[in-house]
Design an enzyme around this catalytic site. Structure first.
Site, short mmCIF file in Angstrom:
data_model
loop_
_atom_site.label_atom_id
_atom_site.label_comp_id
_atom_site.label_asym_id
_atom_site.label_seq_id
_atom_site.Cartn_x
_atom_site.Cartn_y
_atom_site.Cartn_z
NE ARG A 216 45.93 7.76 -12.53
CZ ARG A 216 46.35 8.63 -13.45
NH1 ARG A 216 47.63 8.64 -13.80
NH2 ARG A 216 45.52 9.47 -14.02
CG HIS B 86 44.36 4.78 -16.27
ND1 HIS B 86 44.28 6.05 -16.81
CD2 HIS B 86 43.96 4.90 -14.97
CE1 HIS B 86 43.86 6.89 -15.89
NE2 HIS B 86 43.65 6.22 -14.77
CG ASN C 159 45.74 7.13 -20.12
OD1 ASN C 159 45.36 6.99 -18.96
ND2 ASN C 159 45.29 6.35 -21.10
CG HIS D 210 43.11 7.55 -5.23
ND1 HIS D 210 42.07 8.32 -5.71
CD2 HIS D 210 43.70 7.02 -6.34
CE1 HIS D 210 42.03 8.26 -7.03
NE2 HIS D 210 43.01 7.47 -7.43
#
Length: 328
Positions: free
Chosen positions: A63, A67, A92, A191
């Protein structure tokens, strides 16, 4: 005529020179072959130890890469400790993790190859290793990124896909960074491991979109469990697994769950259940749910695509000494 020939000759030389520069600036899998030959081994060891300590860290490192790349490109700007930095953007804050692991990798790398390896490349390698060590596919990571000099908090607030957004907005945000619908679905498959906080899905549990009822696409047993975990006005920081009944294994079970109404986040379930999904993402979800090899192949290609979002190369940016601050 002589002037014309000279002009075309000069233009050809200039074009070849520019092509040479572009070629030199491209990412390559062997970028550190001579300058830091043991890089991959060093990174793998630190990531392996981090996952042994906390299994969830694998998902966190993947992740972190996502990001980072979606804001200013893959330039490690997310690592910068700035009050107006990306770390403190709403998507975040109290959410993105793994910074200490990157620090540990950077320290180990610097002990062997000082001033050579970028923090941006460390994030990319750590994400790949996290997938592999969780049972997923592997790939050769393209390297040669340099670290950004600035962070972009507004870019993080506005550009990162949200679990509360509709599918068309999510698809557009991927398109804005050069990714397509296949990338949306395959990268969502990350996920298959990790956890999410109640604050990111509790909107589905009691009064979905102002209806006074739960999200009708959420499977009833899972709904009951989540309502108990995340009651109204409860602790929004409690966590639930993203891939019910297959928590820590990187596989295609996440997509099987979507077919059965067991996607945790709204942005997960809409890939299969929304009206727009019927003409965009639904068929891919169905394909991945029955064909793990196809999912793995598309996922690794999408990770490579994501890792190619606007990298800084050549003399752009810098090689940070400390991933949290720009060089003085």
């Amino acid at each position: 005529m002589k002037t014309s020939n000279s002009f075309y000759g000069y233009s050809l030389i200039l074009a070849l020179f520019m092509l040479f520069l572009v070629t030199r600036s491209q990412l390559t899998t062997d970028f550190y072959k001579t300058t830091c030959p043991n890089l991959l081994t060093i990174v793998r060891k630190v990531v392996q130890n981090a996952i042994k300590t906390e299994m969830r860290m694998a998902a966190s490192l993947i992740r972190l890469h996502f990001h980072d790349c979606f804001v200013n490109g893959c330039d490690a700007s997310i690592l910068l400790d700035l009050s107006d930095g990306e770390k403190f953007a709403l998507p975040n804050l109290n959410s993105v993790r793994g910074f200490e692991v990157v620090d540990n990798i950077k320290s180990s790398v610097e002990n062997t190859c000082s001033g050579v390896v970028s923090c941006a490349d460390i994030i990319a390698i750590a994400a790949r290793d996290s997938v592999l060590l969780s049972g997923g596919p592997t790939w050769k990571v393209l390297l040669g990124r340099r670290d950004g000099l600035v962070a972009n908090q507004s870019g993080a607030n506005n550009g990162l896909p949200s679990p509360f957004e509709t599918l068309d907005i999510i698809i557009k945000k991927f398109a804005d960074v050069g990714l397509n619908v296949k990338d949306v679905v395959s990268l969502s498959g990350a996920h298959t491991i990790g956890l999410s906080r109640c604050a990111l899905f509790s909107n589905r549990l009691f009064n979905f979109s102002g209806t006074g009822n739960p999200d009708s696409t959420l499977e009833t047993n899972m709904l009951s469990d989540l309502q108990n975990l995340c009651p109204v006005n409860g602790d929004g920081n409690k966590t639930a697994v993203l891939d019910r009944n297959s928590t820590d294994l990187f596989d295609n079970h996440y997509f099987q769950n979507l077919l059965n109404g067991k996607g945790l986040l709204g942005s997960d379930q809409i890939l299969f259940s929304s009206d727009e999904a019927k003409t965009t993402t639904q068929s891919l979800v169905q394909s991945y749910s029955t064909n793990s090899a196809l999912f793995f192949a598309d996922f690794l290609n999408s990770m490579i695509n994501m890792g190619n979002i606007s990298p800084l190369t050549g003399s752009n940016g810098e090689i940070r000494k400390n991933c949290r601050v720009v060089n003085s």
